[in-house]
Design an enzyme around this catalytic site. Structure first.
Site, PDB file in Angstrom:
ATOM      1  N   TYR A 162      -2.170  -0.652  10.609  1.00  0.00           N
ATOM      2  CA  TYR A 162      -2.248  -1.177   9.044  1.00  0.00           C
ATOM      3  C   TYR A 162      -1.190  -0.880   8.480  1.00  0.00           C
ATOM      4  CZ  TYR A 162      -4.083  -1.092   4.389  1.00  0.00           C
ATOM      5  OH  TYR A 162      -4.331  -1.443   3.274  1.00  0.00           O
ATOM      6  N   SER A 186       0.912  -1.068   0.049  1.00  0.00           N
ATOM      7  CA  SER A 186       0.079  -0.085   0.038  1.00  0.00           C
ATOM      8  C   SER A 186       0.876   1.230   0.052  1.00  0.00           C
ATOM      9  CB  SER A 186      -0.827   0.028   1.249  1.00  0.00           C
ATOM     10  OG  SER A 186      -1.606   1.110   1.748  1.00  0.00           O
TER      11      SER A 186
HETATM   12  P1  NDP Z   1     -11.580  -5.677  -0.532  1.00  0.00           P
HETATM   13  O1  NDP Z   1     -11.952  -5.774   0.965  1.00  0.00           O
HETATM   14  O2  NDP Z   1     -12.567  -5.673  -1.512  1.00  0.00           O
HETATM   15  O3  NDP Z   1     -10.727  -7.215  -0.639  1.00  0.00           O
HETATM   16  C1  NDP Z   1     -10.225  -7.825   0.425  1.00  0.00           C
HETATM   17  C2  NDP Z   1     -10.099  -9.386   0.182  1.00  0.00           C
HETATM   18  O4  NDP Z   1      -9.270 -10.045   1.009  1.00  0.00           O
HETATM   19  C3  NDP Z   1     -11.515  -9.814  -0.119  1.00  0.00           C
HETATM   20  O5  NDP Z   1     -11.499 -10.791  -1.357  1.00  0.00           O
HETATM   21  C4  NDP Z   1     -11.458 -10.687   1.315  1.00  0.00           C
HETATM   22  O6  NDP Z   1     -12.204 -12.008   1.082  1.00  0.00           O
HETATM   23  C5  NDP Z   1      -9.862 -11.078   1.487  1.00  0.00           C
HETATM   24  N1  NDP Z   1      -9.504 -11.475   2.683  1.00  0.00           N
HETATM   25  C6  NDP Z   1      -9.635 -10.817   3.720  1.00  0.00           C
HETATM   26  N2  NDP Z   1      -9.542 -11.517   5.012  1.00  0.00           N
HETATM   27  C7  NDP Z   1      -9.115 -12.654   4.696  1.00  0.00           C
HETATM   28  C8  NDP Z   1      -8.520 -13.969   5.159  1.00  0.00           C
HETATM   29  N3  NDP Z   1      -8.492 -14.071   6.249  1.00  0.00           N
HETATM   30  N4  NDP Z   1      -8.276 -15.063   4.232  1.00  0.00           N
HETATM   31  C9  NDP Z   1      -8.402 -15.022   3.004  1.00  0.00           C
HETATM   32  N5  NDP Z   1      -8.977 -13.932   2.316  1.00  0.00           N
HETATM   33  C10 NDP Z   1      -9.247 -12.767   3.106  1.00  0.00           C
HETATM   34  O7  NDP Z   1     -10.211  -4.856  -0.542  1.00  0.00           O
HETATM   35  P2  NDP Z   1      -9.259  -4.437  -1.477  1.00  0.00           P
HETATM   36  O8  NDP Z   1      -9.517  -5.246  -2.785  1.00  0.00           O
HETATM   37  O9  NDP Z   1      -9.149  -3.138  -1.576  1.00  0.00           O
HETATM   38  O10 NDP Z   1      -7.810  -5.155  -0.865  1.00  0.00           O
HETATM   39  C11 NDP Z   1      -6.967  -5.936  -1.595  1.00  0.00           C
HETATM   40  C12 NDP Z   1      -5.495  -5.568  -1.136  1.00  0.00           C
HETATM   41  O11 NDP Z   1      -5.305  -4.148  -1.451  1.00  0.00           O
HETATM   42  C13 NDP Z   1      -5.440  -5.622   0.416  1.00  0.00           C
HETATM   43  O12 NDP Z   1      -4.094  -6.153   0.899  1.00  0.00           O
HETATM   44  C14 NDP Z   1      -5.364  -4.038   0.795  1.00  0.00           C
HETATM   45  O13 NDP Z   1      -4.600  -4.021   2.072  1.00  0.00           O
HETATM   46  C15 NDP Z   1      -4.591  -3.583  -0.438  1.00  0.00           C
HETATM   47  N6  NDP Z   1      -4.961  -2.139  -0.464  1.00  0.00           N
HETATM   48  C16 NDP Z   1      -6.271  -1.553  -0.840  1.00  0.00           C
HETATM   49  C17 NDP Z   1      -6.364  -0.161  -1.010  1.00  0.00           C
HETATM   50  C18 NDP Z   1      -7.504   0.490  -1.288  1.00  0.00           C
HETATM   51  O14 NDP Z   1      -7.631   1.522  -1.043  1.00  0.00           O
HETATM   52  N7  NDP Z   1      -8.827  -0.619  -1.552  1.00  0.00           N
HETATM   53  C19 NDP Z   1      -5.196   0.663  -0.808  1.00  0.00           C
HETATM   54  C20 NDP Z   1      -3.840   0.126  -0.596  1.00  0.00           C
HETATM   55  C21 NDP Z   1      -3.807  -1.370  -0.472  1.00  0.00           C
HETATM   56  P3  NDP Z   1     -13.036 -12.953   2.161  1.00  0.00           P
HETATM   57  O15 NDP Z   1     -14.086 -11.630   2.959  1.00  0.00           O
HETATM   58  O16 NDP Z   1     -14.070 -13.504   1.130  1.00  0.00           O
HETATM   59  O17 NDP Z   1     -12.186 -13.601   2.614  1.00  0.00           O
END
Ligand code: NDP
Length: 246
Positions: A155, A142
């Site tokens: 975070y 990030s």
């Molecule tokens: P979302 O919340 O849309 O997606 C997060 C994903 O992670 C979901 O598919 C969720 O699936 C999965 N997840 C969460 N916990 C678990 C777990 N314990 N095991 C397996 N899967 C898990 O957010 P984003 O798409 O934004 O996030 C994706 C990445 O991008 C993250 O690492 C986030 O930190 C990073 N990021 C996002 C930013 C933003 O502005 N959106 C900015 C910077 C970085 P499920 O709940 O089905 O398990």
């Protein structure tokens, strides 16, 4: 044939946001996808959508914070496709809060998912990649892995850790021809904000979302890194909305 065609890609966090968009973009380029997240119904729908477009995908309900489940995920990829070319450690959560709130369960969970999940993913694929002397590990960090602000303490800490882990992996495995990429998104409009339980902080983040990128912007950055020729490693990409200052 493009450089993504035929590659076997394990992708965590595929059930929404950046992961879901990445799955679609890579599958359209001919990658053979192994999709993981906890919400199986979403993964099933995504697999069907990919197959309807002529792509290839399997999925497995996986909690990245459980090491044995990450090992099983790598096993599924090997049993199905016989190899693992790319791991995208994308799963993450972002329950931002002030330290004085002592949301200790959220601290623990962020470390478990955002840091241990990445380590377990690396551990699950590395023996195979070392044996083949090729592979690519892409970790989604990030911009908060470069800078820190109030309420981002834990975070940001996890994302600084992801960058440190990825750089050490790069140095350790360069001689084995294993590539590493750190992807650092800025604001992206996804479900990530739903993990915030401090309502004031959540409102602030939601208010900043009017300039946020769509998840496809990050998916294309991931596809770019994968599509480079084998001797070229794209080590880090920061992708922000143009109007985002921090
Ligand atoms: P979302 O919340 O849309 O997606 C997060 C994903 O992670 C979901 O598919 C969720 O699936 C999965 N997840 C969460 N916990 C678990 C777990 N314990 N095991 C397996 N899967 C898990 O957010 P984003 O798409 O934004 O996030 C994706 C990445 O991008 C993250 O690492 C986030 O930190 C990073 N990021 C996002 C930013 C933003 O502005 N959106 C900015 C910077 C970085 P499920 O709940 O089905 O398990």
């Amino acid at each position: 044939m493009n450089a993504v065609q035929g590659k076997v890609v394990i992708l965590t966090g595929a059930s929404s946001g950046i992961g879901e968009a990445t799955a679609r973009v890579l599958a359209r380029s001919g990658a053979q996808m192994v999709l993981a997240a906890r919400r199986g119904e979403r993964l099933k729908q995504l697999q069907s959508a990919i197959e309807q477009e002529g792509g290839t995908a399997v999925y497995q309900v996986t909690d990245v914070s459980v090491q044995s489940q990450m090992e099983e995920l790598a096993r599924l990829a090997l049993d199905t496709y016989g190899q693992i070319d790319v791991l995208v450690n994308n799963a993450g959560i972002m329950p931002l809060s002030y330290l004085h709130e002592k949301k200790i369960k959220e601290w623990d969970r962020m470390i478990d998912v955002n840091v241990k999940g990445v380590l377990y993913g690396i551990g699950a694929v590395l023996p195979h990649m070392r044996e083949r002397r090729q592979g690519h590990v892409i970790n989604v960090a990030s911009v908060t892995g470069h800078i820190v602000r109030k309420t981002w303490a834990v975070y940001s800490g996890t994302k600084f850790a992801v960058r440190a882990i990825t750089e050490a992996l790069r140095q350790e495995e360069a001689h084995n021809n294993i590539r590493t990429t750190i992807i650092c998104p800025g604001g992206v409009d996804t479900e990530l904000v739903h993990t915030i339980t401090n309502e004031e902080v959540k409102r602030d983040i939601e208010a900043s979302m009017d300039i946020a990128l769509t998840p496809e912007a990050i998916a294309h950055a991931i596809a770019y890194a994968i599509s480079q020729p084998p001797q070229t490693a794209v080590n880090e990409i920061i992708v922000r909305p143009t109007r985002q200052e921090l």
